[in-house]
Design an enzyme around this catalytic site. Structure first.
Site, PDB file in Angstrom:
ATOM      1  N   CYS A 127       0.816  -1.225   0.000  1.00 38.48           N
ATOM      2  CA  CYS A 127       0.000   0.000   0.000  1.00 38.48           C
ATOM      3  C   CYS A 127       0.844   1.267   0.000  1.00 38.48           C
ATOM      4  O   CYS A 127       0.343   2.340  -0.313  1.00 38.48           O
ATOM      5  CB  CYS A 127      -0.939   0.015   1.204  1.00 38.48           C
ATOM      6  SG  CYS A 127      -2.089  -1.358   1.188  1.00 38.48           S
ATOM      7  N   HIS A 267      -3.557   6.926   3.631  1.00 36.45           N
ATOM      8  CA  HIS A 267      -3.909   5.639   3.037  1.00 36.45           C
ATOM      9  C   HIS A 267      -5.336   5.283   3.452  1.00 36.45           C
ATOM     10  O   HIS A 267      -5.720   5.446   4.606  1.00 36.45           O
ATOM     11  CB  HIS A 267      -2.927   4.566   3.511  1.00 36.45           C
ATOM     12  CG  HIS A 267      -3.256   3.220   2.972  1.00 36.45           C
ATOM     13  ND1 HIS A 267      -3.536   3.014   1.644  1.00 36.45           N
ATOM     14  CD2 HIS A 267      -3.367   2.017   3.585  1.00 36.45           C
ATOM     15  CE1 HIS A 267      -3.805   1.742   1.465  1.00 36.45           C
ATOM     16  NE2 HIS A 267      -3.715   1.110   2.621  1.00 36.45           N
ATOM     17  N   ASN A 297     -10.214  -0.184   0.304  1.00 34.22           N
ATOM     18  CA  ASN A 297      -8.758  -0.077   0.244  1.00 34.22           C
ATOM     19  C   ASN A 297      -8.289  -0.550  -1.130  1.00 34.22           C
ATOM     20  O   ASN A 297      -8.380  -1.731  -1.438  1.00 34.22           O
ATOM     21  CB  ASN A 297      -8.154  -0.938   1.368  1.00 34.22           C
ATOM     22  CG  ASN A 297      -6.638  -0.916   1.402  1.00 34.22           C
ATOM     23  OD1 ASN A 297      -5.996  -0.378   0.503  1.00 34.22           O
ATOM     24  ND2 ASN A 297      -6.076  -1.501   2.442  1.00 34.22           N
TER      25      ASN A 297
HETATM   26  N1  ACO Z   1     -18.229  -9.092   9.503  1.00 29.40           N
HETATM   27  C1  ACO Z   1     -18.633  -9.429  10.747  1.00 29.40           C
HETATM   28  N2  ACO Z   1     -17.787  -9.796  11.716  1.00 29.40           N
HETATM   29  C2  ACO Z   1     -16.464  -9.797  11.416  1.00 29.40           C
HETATM   30  C3  ACO Z   1     -15.984  -9.456  10.140  1.00 29.40           C
HETATM   31  C4  ACO Z   1     -16.932  -9.097   9.157  1.00 29.40           C
HETATM   32  N3  ACO Z   1     -16.566  -8.747   7.914  1.00 29.40           N
HETATM   33  N4  ACO Z   1     -14.651  -9.550  10.151  1.00 29.40           N
HETATM   34  C5  ACO Z   1     -14.282  -9.935  11.380  1.00 29.40           C
HETATM   35  N5  ACO Z   1     -15.389 -10.092  12.141  1.00 29.40           N
HETATM   36  C6  ACO Z   1     -15.470 -10.500  13.525  1.00 29.40           C
HETATM   37  C7  ACO Z   1     -14.249 -11.253  13.976  1.00 29.40           C
HETATM   38  O1  ACO Z   1     -14.349 -12.613  13.626  1.00 29.40           O
HETATM   39  C8  ACO Z   1     -14.302 -11.046  15.467  1.00 29.40           C
HETATM   40  O2  ACO Z   1     -15.223 -11.952  16.019  1.00 29.40           O
HETATM   41  P1  ACO Z   1     -14.913 -12.672  17.418  1.00 29.40           P
HETATM   42  O3  ACO Z   1     -14.813 -11.560  18.432  1.00 29.40           O
HETATM   43  O4  ACO Z   1     -16.089 -13.557  17.602  1.00 29.40           O
HETATM   44  O5  ACO Z   1     -13.613 -13.386  17.226  1.00 29.40           O
HETATM   45  C9  ACO Z   1     -14.900  -9.656  15.605  1.00 29.40           C
HETATM   46  O6  ACO Z   1     -15.522  -9.349  14.340  1.00 29.40           O
HETATM   47  C10 ACO Z   1     -13.895  -8.575  15.926  1.00 29.40           C
HETATM   48  O7  ACO Z   1     -12.806  -8.705  15.053  1.00 29.40           O
HETATM   49  P2  ACO Z   1     -11.574  -7.775  15.196  1.00 29.40           P
HETATM   50  O8  ACO Z   1     -10.469  -8.271  14.350  1.00 29.40           O
HETATM   51  O9  ACO Z   1     -11.312  -7.535  16.631  1.00 29.40           O
HETATM   52  O10 ACO Z   1     -12.163  -6.405  14.598  1.00 29.40           O
HETATM   53  P3  ACO Z   1     -11.453  -5.024  14.489  1.00 29.40           P
HETATM   54  O11 ACO Z   1     -12.192  -4.040  15.258  1.00 29.40           O
HETATM   55  O12 ACO Z   1      -9.958  -5.114  14.721  1.00 29.40           O
HETATM   56  O13 ACO Z   1     -11.636  -4.672  12.931  1.00 29.40           O
HETATM   57  C11 ACO Z   1     -10.438  -4.721  10.876  1.00 29.40           C
HETATM   58  C12 ACO Z   1     -11.119  -5.550  11.966  1.00 29.40           C
HETATM   59  C13 ACO Z   1     -11.476  -3.878  10.207  1.00 29.40           C
HETATM   60  C14 ACO Z   1      -9.803  -5.664   9.869  1.00 29.40           C
HETATM   61  C15 ACO Z   1      -9.342  -3.821  11.506  1.00 29.40           C
HETATM   62  O14 ACO Z   1      -8.561  -4.561  12.385  1.00 29.40           O
HETATM   63  C16 ACO Z   1      -8.456  -3.151  10.479  1.00 29.40           C
HETATM   64  O15 ACO Z   1      -8.878  -2.294   9.732  1.00 29.40           O
HETATM   65  N6  ACO Z   1      -7.154  -3.495  10.445  1.00 29.40           N
HETATM   66  C17 ACO Z   1      -6.216  -2.824   9.568  1.00 29.40           C
HETATM   67  C18 ACO Z   1      -6.315  -3.244   8.150  1.00 29.40           C
HETATM   68  C19 ACO Z   1      -5.321  -2.426   7.330  1.00 29.40           C
HETATM   69  O16 ACO Z   1      -5.008  -1.303   7.675  1.00 29.40           O
HETATM   70  N7  ACO Z   1      -4.766  -2.929   6.271  1.00 29.40           N
HETATM   71  C20 ACO Z   1      -3.809  -2.015   5.613  1.00 29.40           C
HETATM   72  C21 ACO Z   1      -2.916  -2.570   4.818  1.00 29.40           C
HETATM   73  S1  ACO Z   1      -3.603  -3.524   3.491  1.00 29.40           S
HETATM   74  C22 ACO Z   1      -2.305  -3.864   2.411  1.00 29.40           C
HETATM   75  O17 ACO Z   1      -1.177  -3.496   2.637  1.00 29.40           O
HETATM   76  C23 ACO Z   1      -2.604  -4.695   1.176  1.00 29.40           C
END
Ligand code: ACO
Length: 340
Positions: A127, A267, A297
């Site tokens: 990214c 980003h 993204n």
């Molecule tokens: N729908 C519903 N529930 C979901 C989903 C979904 N799409 N995805 C995950 N969950 C669930 C999980 O299974 C988890 O359930 P559990 O508590 O029963 O285990 C719960 O939601 C919470 O999951 P978390 O991982 O704690 O959620 P979080 O608040 O961290 O959000 C997210 C997840 C959106 C992925 C976040 O962590 C994030 O944005 N991370 C950064 C991503 C990023 O910046 N990528 C950049 C680089 S990409 C690249 O370089 C190609």
């Protein structure tokens, strides 16, 4: 961890820095909404919107490749800049979803747009790729080696997403953006940059298979290791820390404060990451350019797309100061400050 960031401060800047002469963007026409995703995996519009800020994303056709999207963005930048493809000296394409391992996507695009004189290569910093490419292009222009360079960020992330994994499939989209760079006499152009990487944490965001380390085999395909794997929470924390530190370092090198900026282009991974960075920089969210809600993204494409949309909306005037800050797989991060 390492930092590669030795550009002099704005006041000392005597180099023939690169300025952005024109921009272009391309988004595929197919829209995949959160409601559509509800039918594919166990998720909800409410979860996706509240956790990420994404409402919908664009998905390329099966026969539409990264180079097609990149070439479309490139053609628009050429047209808006009134620049002949034959005058392009170099094409750098930032992508982690190349059409082919080789020829490079830059070579595919060079052929498609008829930039016959141009050298061409791909650059991979996930990214952060577009900003790494922008800084690379600036070196060629500042050294006087090349006069006109096209930098493209283009991605078909839908081809590397596991559509059965709700943790990742809701986050990504396809698209491309392009800029044309030249030295503009009297303009300061790219004022400062900060590039960094931490290969020690690469495993928290990766595509394990498809390279020589783990070639594609039926077993690999069964385990879906050819797709993006991500520890979301870990990536989130690293992104906030690295983007904030990189942005501050870059502003310091430019001899500027956040209040001097007209726009910050972050980003586009997650609204909550941007919100956290805004709070740490003490800058109102009004100054942040966001298109995450519409495109998700798009990795290396999101910066040039946002830049193009801001320019087309008439929200950029000559002399405006912009900070762009990114974070991605590698891990990598990058910031640039430039004068429009
Ligand atoms: N729908 C519903 N529930 C979901 C989903 C979904 N799409 N995805 C995950 N969950 C669930 C999980 O299974 C988890 O359930 P559990 O508590 O029963 O285990 C719960 O939601 C919470 O999951 P978390 O991982 O704690 O959620 P979080 O608040 O961290 O959000 C997210 C997840 C959106 C992925 C976040 O962590 C994030 O944005 N991370 C950064 C991503 C990023 O910046 N990528 C950049 C680089 S990409 C690249 O370089 C190609």
């Amino acid at each position: 961890m390492s930092h590669l960031s030795q550009k002099p401060s704005a006041t000392e800047n005597v180099r023939r820095s690169a300025s952005i002469i024109s921009t272009g963007a391309y988004l595929p026409s197919r829209i995949l909404t959160n409601a559509d995703l509800e039918k594919m995996v166990e998720t909800s519009d409410d979860w996706i919107l509240s956790r990420t800020g994404i409402r919908e994303r664009r998905i390329a056709r099966e026969d539409e490749f990264t180079s097609d999207m990149g070439a479309a963005a490139a053609r628009q930048a050429l047209e808006l800049g009134g620049i002949d493809p034959g005058s392009i000296d170099l094409i750098i394409v930032a992508t982690c979803t190349p059409d082919t391992a080789f020829p490079s996507t830059a070579c595919h695009i060079q052929h498609k747009i008829g930039a016959k004189r141009a050298a061409a290569f791909d650059l991979q910093a996930a990214c952060s790729g577009f900003l790494y490419a922008l800084v690379t292009a600036d070196q060629f222009i500042a050294s006087g080696i090349y006069k006109t360079i096209m930098v493209i960020g283009a991605e078909k992330l839908s081809s590397i997403v596991n559509w059965q994994d709700r943790n990742t499939c809701v986050l990504f989209g396809d698209g491309a953006g392009a800029v044309i760079l030249q030295h503009r006499p009297g303009a300061r152009g790219l004022l400062a940059y900060d590039l960094g990487a931490d290969g020690g944490q690469g495993d928290i965001l990766s595509i394990p298979a498809g390279g020589c380390r783990l070639p594609i085999t039926p077993g690999v395909l069964d385990q879906r290791l050819q797709y993006i794997q991500m520890s979301g929470k870990e990536v989130f924390k690293c992104a906030v820390t690295a983007m904030n530190r990189s942005a501050e370092d870059c502003l310091e090198k430019a001899g500027l404060k956040a209040e001097h900026l007209r726009w910050i282009i972050p980003h586009q991974a997650n609204f909550r990451i941007v919100d956290a960075v805004a709070q740490r920089l003490n800058v109102s969210l009004e100054h942040f350019v966001m298109n995450l809600d519409r495109y998700g993204n798009t990795s290396s494409a999101c910066m040039p797309i946002a830049l193009h949309e801001t320019s087309m909306a008439g929200k950029l005037e000559r002399g405006d100061l912009l900070l762009m800050v990114s974070f991605g797989g590698g891990l990598t991060w990058a910031s640039t400050v430039l004068e429009w």
